[in-house]
Each structure stands twice: as C-alpha cells, then as structure tokens.
Design an enzyme around this catalytic site. Sequence first.
Site, PDB file in Angstrom:
ATOM      1  N   SER A  33     -64.771  -6.349  -6.488  1.00 40.02           N
ATOM      2  CA  SER A  33     -65.945  -7.148  -6.118  1.00 40.02           C
ATOM      3  C   SER A  33     -66.601  -6.557  -4.880  1.00 40.02           C
ATOM      4  O   SER A  33     -66.034  -5.711  -4.188  1.00 40.02           O
ATOM      5  CB  SER A  33     -65.527  -8.597  -5.851  1.00 40.02           C
ATOM      6  OG  SER A  33     -64.743  -8.674  -4.663  1.00 40.02           O
ATOM      7  N   ARG A  65     -69.916   0.329  -7.352  1.00 41.28           N
ATOM      8  CA  ARG A  65     -69.074  -0.721  -7.948  1.00 41.28           C
ATOM      9  C   ARG A  65     -69.127  -0.646  -9.475  1.00 41.28           C
ATOM     10  O   ARG A  65     -68.111  -0.826 -10.151  1.00 41.28           O
ATOM     11  CB  ARG A  65     -69.542  -2.091  -7.463  1.00 41.28           C
ATOM     12  CG  ARG A  65     -68.768  -3.252  -8.085  1.00 41.28           C
ATOM     13  CD  ARG A  65     -69.181  -4.578  -7.445  1.00 41.28           C
ATOM     14  NE  ARG A  65     -68.503  -5.690  -8.078  1.00 41.28           N
ATOM     15  CZ  ARG A  65     -69.019  -6.447  -9.039  1.00 41.28           C
ATOM     16  NH1 ARG A  65     -70.255  -6.198  -9.479  1.00 41.28           N
ATOM     17  NH2 ARG A  65     -68.323  -7.451  -9.560  1.00 41.28           N
ATOM     18  N   SER A 112     -65.275 -14.236   6.155  1.00 40.02           N
ATOM     19  CA  SER A 112     -65.710 -15.411   5.403  1.00 40.02           C
ATOM     20  C   SER A 112     -66.957 -15.039   4.615  1.00 40.02           C
ATOM     21  O   SER A 112     -67.928 -14.523   5.186  1.00 40.02           O
ATOM     22  CB  SER A 112     -66.010 -16.579   6.354  1.00 40.02           C
ATOM     23  OG  SER A 112     -66.456 -17.712   5.643  1.00 40.02           O
ATOM     24  N   ASN A 113     -66.951 -15.299   3.303  1.00 41.67           N
ATOM     25  CA  ASN A 113     -68.048 -14.888   2.427  1.00 41.67           C
ATOM     26  C   ASN A 113     -68.597 -16.113   1.704  1.00 41.67           C
ATOM     27  O   ASN A 113     -67.888 -16.761   0.938  1.00 41.67           O
ATOM     28  CB  ASN A 113     -67.541 -13.856   1.417  1.00 41.67           C
ATOM     29  CG  ASN A 113     -68.682 -13.197   0.634  1.00 41.67           C
ATOM     30  OD1 ASN A 113     -69.769 -13.761   0.497  1.00 41.67           O
ATOM     31  ND2 ASN A 113     -68.429 -12.000   0.124  1.00 41.67           N
ATOM     32  N   HIS A 169     -66.321 -13.320  23.668  1.00 47.58           N
ATOM     33  CA  HIS A 169     -66.846 -12.473  24.744  1.00 47.58           C
ATOM     34  C   HIS A 169     -65.780 -12.142  25.783  1.00 47.58           C
ATOM     35  O   HIS A 169     -65.962 -11.234  26.613  1.00 47.58           O
ATOM     36  CB  HIS A 169     -68.029 -13.170  25.435  1.00 47.58           C
ATOM     37  CG  HIS A 169     -69.114 -12.216  25.836  1.00 47.58           C
ATOM     38  ND1 HIS A 169     -68.861 -10.953  26.328  1.00 47.58           N
ATOM     39  CD2 HIS A 169     -70.469 -12.331  25.822  1.00 47.58           C
ATOM     40  CE1 HIS A 169     -69.996 -10.342  26.596  1.00 47.58           C
ATOM     41  NE2 HIS A 169     -70.994 -11.160  26.295  1.00 47.58           N
ATOM     42  N   GLY A 224     -73.128 -12.616   3.794  1.00 47.87           N
ATOM     43  CA  GLY A 224     -74.129 -13.349   3.017  1.00 47.87           C
ATOM     44  C   GLY A 224     -74.333 -12.774   1.632  1.00 47.87           C
ATOM     45  O   GLY A 224     -73.658 -11.831   1.204  1.00 47.87           O
ATOM     46  N   ASP A 228     -67.081  -6.913  24.257  1.00 46.09           N
ATOM     47  CA  ASP A 228     -68.413  -6.814  24.844  1.00 46.09           C
ATOM     48  C   ASP A 228     -69.442  -6.589  23.740  1.00 46.09           C
ATOM     49  O   ASP A 228     -69.120  -6.116  22.637  1.00 46.09           O
ATOM     50  CB  ASP A 228     -68.472  -5.656  25.843  1.00 46.09           C
ATOM     51  CG  ASP A 228     -67.563  -5.902  27.049  1.00 46.09           C
ATOM     52  OD1 ASP A 228     -67.409  -7.082  27.426  1.00 46.09           O
ATOM     53  OD2 ASP A 228     -67.008  -4.930  27.580  1.00 46.09           O
TER      54      ASP A 228
END
Length: 543
Positions: free
Chosen positions: A373, A361, A464-465, A516, A489, A520
């Site tokens: 980013s 980066r 989602s961050n 599910h 995360g 799988d």
Amino acid sequence: MATVITMPRLSDTMTEGTVASWLKKVGDKVSEGDILAEIETDKATMEFESFNSGSLLYIGIKEGESAPCDSLLAIIGKEGEDISSLLNSSAPEAKVAEEANHTVLEPTTNNQQPTTTLPKGVVVVTMPRLSDTMTDGTVATWLKKVGDKVSEGDILAEIETDKATMEFESFNAGTLLYIGIPEGGTAPCDSLLAIIGPEGTNITGIAENFKSGASTAAVETVLEPTTNNQQPTTINEQPTTTTSNERVFVSPLAKKIADEKGINLSQVNGSGENGRIIKSDVENFVPSATTQNAQPNVNTQPQVEVAVARPFVAAGEKLTEEIKNSQMRKIIAKRLAESLFTAPHYNLVIEVTMDEAIKSRAIINSVPDTKVSFNDMVIKASAMALKKHPKINSQWREDSILINYHVNIGVAVAVEDGLVVPVLPFTDAMSLSQIGGNVRDLAGRAKSKKLLPSEMEGSTFTISNLGMFGITEFNSIINQPNSAILSVGAIVEKPVVKNGQIVVGNTMMLSLACDHRTIDGATGAQFLQTLKQYIENPVTMLA
C-alpha cells in the site's frame, strides 16, 4: 523479528526470580502457550508460558541461577536469525516483552493482599496488572458465578485493559465464594476481584477488611458464604438464540470475533463449561465443505442478543445519551492530554508528488502474492529517513535526550473503542512486502483485540494515516515517549506546475508534529526533505 523475553514479575513482592528448570533448550521450536521454564519466585514455583512462536535462540539465565526482574531471560525468533544487536542492546531497549509474557500467568496467589487471617484454603484474588501501562481494569464478563466449582486453569473472567480484552485464568481450585467487581465494573489494579476457597467457608469480614483502594464502581456482591441451597448471583450473560429455539451460549469476546469473521455460531462446538463457546473455539473454527458451499439459512443464524434501537427525536426535543468511558478511552484521554500539555508541539507540513509512487506501486503489486500500500511506502521511507536523521528518533528525559539508532515505527490503528499503536520492530531492516504483511497482520489482530501488550511497546516514531477517509491534511498529538509523529493525508489529483506547464498531477500532504524540546525546526525540516525524496523516487528505497 526476534523477541526478547525478560524475567517476569510474577508477584507484587517479587524483585528477582530463580530458574528452577528449563523445559526448552536452545534450538528447540517454541509454540505460543508452550511452557518455557519453571520460575521460582518469593512465593511459589510457577510454570512460565511463551506468548511467542519460533525457535529458542538464546538462554540468558541458567538453571539454578537468580536474576532481578526484567533481566534478559531468553530470546525467541526465527531459526538462524542474527540476535547480536539484541544481546548488545541496553536494558531499556531490550524490554520488549516484560509484562506480555505472563499476561494469563498472573497467579491469584500473587494478587492476595488480605488484611486479616484467611480461613484455611481461602485465596483472595485481586484485579491483575495485565500490561505495563494498566492502572485500572474492567470486568467485561464473568465466566464463573458464585457457587461454581473452579479448577486450576479455568477462565474466571474476561478483563478489559487499556489495550485489549484478555481471559484471566485461575491458578487455584475450589469454589467461587465471592465476586468483588460486577460485570461492567471498573477498579484499580490490586482491588478485590474474587474470593476462592472450600465450599461453605465463612468469609464474613474478609471483603470489608481488604485494603486495596478499590474503586467505588466495584460494587461488592454476594458477601454471604455459599450453600447448596443458595441461588447464585445472576450474571449478565444471555444466550444467543435461533428461531428453532436452539440456545447458543457464547462469551461476548467470542461473539465479537465471530461477528467480525462472519462465523455462524450455531456451527461452532463450544469447549467451555456446559458447551459454552469461548474465544479459542471461534479462532480455531474450520467450516466444513458442506457449510462453505451452502447458502446461509437466515432462520438458523444466531441472532444478536440485544438490538439497540435509537430513540426517535421530535423536532425541538432535547435528548442526550451518556456512554460510559472504556478503559482504553480513559487511557487515551490521559496520555494525549499529558503529551499535549507537557511537550511543546509544533507542526511542519510538506507536499509530496506521488506520480512515481503510483507507478512504482502498480509494478510492485504486479508480482504474484505481493501487496504493498501507499502507507507501506511511507513507513519504509520514514524508516530510511530516520536512519539519516536520528534526532527525530529520540526521547526527552529530564536530564538528557535519548537518541535511538534502531527504528521501531508505531502505526496508529483505529479500533472500536479508540486507537491502538502496534509496533514494527526494526522497521528499517524490513522490505516493503515485509512491512505490508506485518502491518496487515497487526492491524487485523488489533481490531479483534488479539494483540499482545508487547506488540504495542517500544516505538521510537509513530505514523498516523487518515488518507483512506479522504482527509487531505491534519495534525496529530505526539505519542510519547516519541519525539515526533507523522500525519499522512489522502492522495489528491489536481493541477500542478511541471517544467513551466500546468498539468494534472497527484500530491499528498505530510505533517510532522515535533517536540520542540528535542527537535529543532531545521532538524524536522531536513527530515521531511529526505522523506520527500524517498517517496518521490521509490526506486531509492529498493537499493
């Protein structure tokens, strides 16, 4: 990327439309707001605006031809762009812009559902359906009051949907005789919003006889016909003031955008009625050179209309506050509950080494005018991994599983009222810098409520961050109809073992929530392994 435009549904009874005339031809440049075509519905012939900019690449319905609603009408994109995949795609994947393309074109005549004979010239206006997921609308602001003259094209109100706050135009001229939903009031789509007609018309009984299942929250106001001597209904618009007693009339939406952009409203010329500042005035505002160079004078800054003070709570005192749920919050609650209780969720977690990603980066961002980013890198890696594991890129249906071989990644963005998920169409075809630029643009417009509904549709996978908030690991609820969502995360510096030695390293936790019914455990695990390889070896994403 190219955008598919479908035959709009311009009335509640419309099942097909006829192209009366095209005002653009293939190859023409199209700007947002340009009239693309005149569409003949079952009720009227209407101008159809474009909510996209680019070149008109394809016309799917010729002049004089008819086609069902949602049929391919046109494609707009970059000049010379390859659209063969869009032409060959099936209808569900092609529905990219169905509702957004006529957001402000929802004509009031299309929304009339009177249950009694209307006096001549009187039109019943109902709560418009401004997005494909909208079931209720909230009147954020009335820009007209009872007794005001209304011209065709005037903005009647600002309507808050589950996705954005939008200006709602009038497609009729006359006098605003009645308001059915007050500011802050919420009602289902097709509820009585207003009545427009000739001044002094007796409209007694029209509101009572209107059958639309209106919400009890939509308190009716000013039923009596208006006269010249009648005091208009008061609306909750207080002007912003300055210490020099200068009054600045501004819509709440315009004020919100001005606050976000740091624009001094006393320097903006309003183009609305009585000099009122509206959204477009703020968006198009360009400060003068003297304004840019001068230090702001606190005495001339418009003040906030109402300063909300938090109450003092004494020790041992109980105090609660009830906050009315916005439309966005209601829809978020409904969708997440449906997802969690209908899709059997399970979560897979993997730890990714970020040392090479950090180095790569830094090198990429050393190139002038380039900004990438870590989130952009995760998006790119996810898109490439989805191409190798298309079962992750799927949707559950009662009688089948739909596997998407195109990748449209939705990126969760936190906004003031909740969460929106703008979509990057064909993410796998984008470079890292393209992803970065598009995400910044979409996130910025999401926070200022300027996203089009079409820009929040069609995702096949979601990311989602929360790493920027220091959250190291979390699990998300699947954004249906997607089958999976990736939770990202924070990058953490900690001791790690390399080649038998304990050294300082950087790691990041990724959690994949899977449905599910479609994915799988082994399939989800294989996807995470591929994703890990791409992130830990960024050079493989540039090949």
